[in-house]
Design a protein around this motif. Structure first.
Motif, PDB file in Angstrom:
ATOM      1  N   SER A 105       2.989  11.175  -5.021  1.00 30.60           N
ATOM      2  CA  SER A 105       4.372  10.692  -5.134  1.00 30.60           C
ATOM      3  C   SER A 105       4.494   9.223  -5.528  1.00 30.60           C
ATOM      4  CB  SER A 105       5.100  10.887  -3.798  1.00 30.60           C
ATOM      5  OG  SER A 105       4.559  10.021  -2.811  1.00 30.60           O
ATOM      6  N   GLY A 106       3.368   8.524  -5.577  1.00 30.86           N
ATOM      7  CA  GLY A 106       3.413   7.077  -5.737  1.00 30.86           C
ATOM      8  C   GLY A 106       3.367   6.351  -4.408  1.00 30.86           C
ATOM      9  N   ALA A 107       3.525   7.111  -3.317  1.00 34.63           N
ATOM     10  CA  ALA A 107       3.403   6.573  -1.957  1.00 34.63           C
ATOM     11  C   ALA A 107       4.337   5.386  -1.727  1.00 34.63           C
ATOM     12  CB  ALA A 107       1.954   6.193  -1.648  1.00 34.63           C
ATOM     13  N   HIS A 108       5.640   5.589  -1.971  1.00 34.43           N
ATOM     14  CA  HIS A 108       6.608   4.531  -1.703  1.00 34.43           C
ATOM     15  C   HIS A 108       6.857   4.391  -0.203  1.00 34.43           C
ATOM     16  CE1 HIS A 108       8.642   5.033  -5.946  1.00 34.43           C
ATOM     17  NE2 HIS A 108       7.324   4.952  -6.006  1.00 34.43           N
ATOM     18  N   PHE A 109       7.308   5.461   0.438  1.00 33.28           N
ATOM     19  CA  PHE A 109       7.650   5.497   1.865  1.00 33.28           C
ATOM     20  C   PHE A 109       8.645   4.396   2.229  1.00 33.28           C
ATOM     21  CE2 PHE A 109       2.839   6.298   1.885  1.00 33.28           C
ATOM     22  CZ  PHE A 109       2.982   7.618   1.456  1.00 33.28           C
ATOM     23  N   ASN A 110       9.451   3.952   1.275  1.00 30.94           N
ATOM     24  CA  ASN A 110      10.237   2.749   1.466  1.00 30.94           C
ATOM     25  C   ASN A 110      11.342   2.695   0.416  1.00 30.94           C
ATOM     26  OD1 ASN A 110      11.196   0.083   1.485  1.00 30.94           O
ATOM     27  ND2 ASN A 110       9.203  -0.790   1.966  1.00 30.94           N
ATOM     28  N   PRO A 111      12.608   2.798   0.816  1.00 33.25           N
ATOM     29  CA  PRO A 111      13.694   2.740  -0.162  1.00 33.25           C
ATOM     30  C   PRO A 111      13.725   1.458  -0.986  1.00 33.25           C
ATOM     31  CG  PRO A 111      14.504   3.636   1.905  1.00 33.25           C
ATOM     32  CD  PRO A 111      13.117   3.131   2.169  1.00 33.25           C
ATOM     33  N   ALA A 112      13.279   0.335  -0.434  1.00 31.86           N
ATOM     34  CA  ALA A 112      13.250  -0.908  -1.199  1.00 31.86           C
ATOM     35  C   ALA A 112      12.234  -0.814  -2.332  1.00 31.86           C
ATOM     36  CB  ALA A 112      12.920  -2.089  -0.290  1.00 31.86           C
ATOM     37  N   VAL A 113      11.102  -0.202  -2.066  1.00 32.60           N
ATOM     38  CA  VAL A 113      10.088   0.000  -3.102  1.00 32.60           C
ATOM     39  C   VAL A 113      10.600   0.992  -4.149  1.00 32.60           C
ATOM     40  CG1 VAL A 113       7.769   0.893  -3.557  1.00 32.60           C
ATOM     41  CG2 VAL A 113       8.182  -0.590  -1.573  1.00 32.60           C
ATOM     42  N   THR A 114      11.237   2.058  -3.689  1.00 30.92           N
ATOM     43  CA  THR A 114      11.802   3.036  -4.621  1.00 30.92           C
ATOM     44  C   THR A 114      12.858   2.382  -5.507  1.00 30.92           C
ATOM     45  OG1 THR A 114      11.364   4.878  -3.109  1.00 30.92           O
ATOM     46  CG2 THR A 114      13.066   5.219  -4.784  1.00 30.92           C
ATOM     47  N   LEU A 115      13.715   1.553  -4.917  1.00 28.99           N
ATOM     48  CA  LEU A 115      14.726   0.846  -5.704  1.00 28.99           C
ATOM     49  C   LEU A 115      14.062  -0.042  -6.750  1.00 28.99           C
ATOM     50  CD1 LEU A 115      17.585  -0.153  -6.331  1.00 28.99           C
ATOM     51  CD2 LEU A 115      17.369  -1.751  -4.407  1.00 28.99           C
ATOM     52  N   ILE A 129      14.776   8.360  -1.384  1.00 27.42           N
ATOM     53  CA  ILE A 129      15.362   7.560  -0.311  1.00 27.42           C
ATOM     54  C   ILE A 129      15.852   8.449   0.827  1.00 27.42           C
ATOM     55  CG2 ILE A 129      17.316   6.055   0.264  1.00 27.42           C
ATOM     56  CD1 ILE A 129      16.943   4.850  -2.602  1.00 27.42           C
ATOM     57  N   LEU A 130      16.486   9.561   0.478  1.00 32.88           N
ATOM     58  CA  LEU A 130      16.981  10.488   1.501  1.00 32.88           C
ATOM     59  C   LEU A 130      15.844  11.050   2.342  1.00 32.88           C
ATOM     60  CD1 LEU A 130      19.252  12.162   2.785  1.00 32.88           C
ATOM     61  CD2 LEU A 130      18.904  13.860   0.968  1.00 32.88           C
ATOM     62  N   VAL A 131      14.782  11.515   1.692  1.00 38.25           N
ATOM     63  CA  VAL A 131      13.686  12.124   2.456  1.00 38.25           C
ATOM     64  C   VAL A 131      12.886  11.076   3.213  1.00 38.25           C
ATOM     65  CG1 VAL A 131      13.558  14.106   0.893  1.00 38.25           C
ATOM     66  CG2 VAL A 131      12.033  12.158   0.505  1.00 38.25           C
ATOM     67  N   GLN A 132      12.842   9.845   2.700  1.00 39.11           N
ATOM     68  CA  GLN A 132      12.174   8.773   3.446  1.00 39.11           C
ATOM     69  C   GLN A 132      12.902   8.493   4.760  1.00 39.11           C
ATOM     70  OE1 GLN A 132      12.444   5.765   0.463  1.00 39.11           O
ATOM     71  NE2 GLN A 132      10.714   6.553  -0.717  1.00 39.11           N
ATOM     72  N   ILE A 133      14.226   8.422   4.698  1.00 36.69           N
ATOM     73  CA  ILE A 133      14.997   8.164   5.922  1.00 36.69           C
ATOM     74  C   ILE A 133      14.848   9.321   6.900  1.00 36.69           C
ATOM     75  CG2 ILE A 133      17.331   7.869   6.847  1.00 36.69           C
ATOM     76  CD1 ILE A 133      18.005   6.419   4.178  1.00 36.69           C
ATOM     77  N   CYS A 134      14.999  10.541   6.405  1.00 37.87           N
ATOM     78  CA  CYS A 134      14.863  11.722   7.284  1.00 37.87           C
ATOM     79  C   CYS A 134      13.468  11.805   7.867  1.00 37.87           C
ATOM     80  CB  CYS A 134      15.196  12.989   6.503  1.00 37.87           C
ATOM     81  SG  CYS A 134      16.928  13.138   6.021  1.00 37.87           S
ATOM     82  N   GLY A 135      12.456  11.585   7.034  1.00 38.72           N
ATOM     83  CA  GLY A 135      11.078  11.632   7.518  1.00 38.72           C
ATOM     84  C   GLY A 135      10.809  10.582   8.573  1.00 38.72           C
ATOM     85  N   GLY A 136      11.354   9.374   8.366  1.00 39.78           N
ATOM     86  CA  GLY A 136      11.149   8.311   9.344  1.00 39.78           C
ATOM     87  C   GLY A 136      11.743   8.643  10.694  1.00 39.78           C
ATOM     88  N   VAL A 137      12.962   9.149  10.704  1.00 40.69           N
ATOM     89  CA  VAL A 137      13.617   9.504  11.973  1.00 40.69           C
ATOM     90  C   VAL A 137      12.859  10.633  12.670  1.00 40.69           C
ATOM     91  CG1 VAL A 137      15.723  10.409  13.037  1.00 40.69           C
ATOM     92  CG2 VAL A 137      15.880   8.691  11.213  1.00 40.69           C
TER      93      VAL A 137
END
Length: 220
Positions: free
Chosen positions: A62-72, A89-97
């Motif tokens: 996936s590129g291993a972003h794990f971070n909406p700031a990096v994705t942006l 960004i959506l799946v990063q937030i859901c995955g984190g929670v």
């Protein structure tokens, strides 16, 4: 890139990142005997270790972003499409929670929590701007200089930034949101979360512009 696999990788990777951050905070605080420095050291080392492993394994997926700031930042560079970025960004937030909740279950804590830990003030907000800019600096500089070293560079940077930033370097909106759902060592009061995220986003926008120029091709 297989988009379905990429989305799962981003969700799974961010979940494991939060398990590493929150779990090591809980364990470190429990074993440190009240010594906050020792607890933070354990937290920083564990976070760096999990980042290195996750970026190495999931980077090709996936590129291993794990971070909406990096994705942006990658979206602003034109390396990822808008629809894909929004889903990331959506799946990063859901995955984190989900990662936070799984950690609570592991340590036999209440599943649903809100943090009461204060992290606020101009110094910490500036810290998040610097921390996020620095993270992008390491990523884009690493990609320019030696792409295979990026997992180690990010892991080392975050481990160090836990100590040289006053905010302990969240540098990640998904992590910031998820950490507001844990009233443990790694938590952040939900009322203080929005300004952290604002500074992270500002750093992503400004950082992308600056770093695109800094690490431009020699003939640009």
């Amino acid at each position: 890139m297989n988009t379905a696999r990429a989305y799962v990788a981003e969700a799974l990777g961010t979940a494991f990142l939060l398990i590493g951050v929150v779990g090591s905070g809980i364990m470190g605080e429990a074993l440190a005997g009240g010594n906050v420095a020792v607890a933070l050291l354990a937290n920083a080392i564990a976070t760096g270790c999990i980042l290195y492993a996750l970026i190495t394994v999931l980077g090709p997926v996936s590129g291993a972003h794990f971070n909406p700031a990096v994705t942006l930042a990658f979206r602003l560079r034109g390396e990822i499409g808008t629809a894909t970025a929004l889903i990331y960004i959506l799946v990063q937030i859901c995955g984190g929670v989900i990662g936070v909740w799984l950690t609570h279950v592991m340590f036999e804590l209440d599943l649903f929590q809100l943090s009461t830990k204060a992290r606020t003030g101009p110094a910490q907000y500036l810290s998040e701007l610097i921390a996020t800019f620095g993270l992008l600096f390491v990523i884009f500089g690493g990609l320019k200089a030696r792409a295979e070293a990026v997992p180690a560079l990010v892991a080392l940077y975050i481990t160090g930034a836990y100590w040289f930033t006053s905010s302990t370097s969240f540098a990640n909106p998904a992590v910031t949101i998820a950490r507001s759902f844990t009233d443990t060592f790694a938590g952040i009061n939900p009322a203080h979360m929005p300004m952290f995220i604002v500074m992270q986003i500002v750093a992503a926008i400004v950082g992308t512009a600056v770093l695109n120029w800094l690490f431009a091709k020699a003939d640009d």
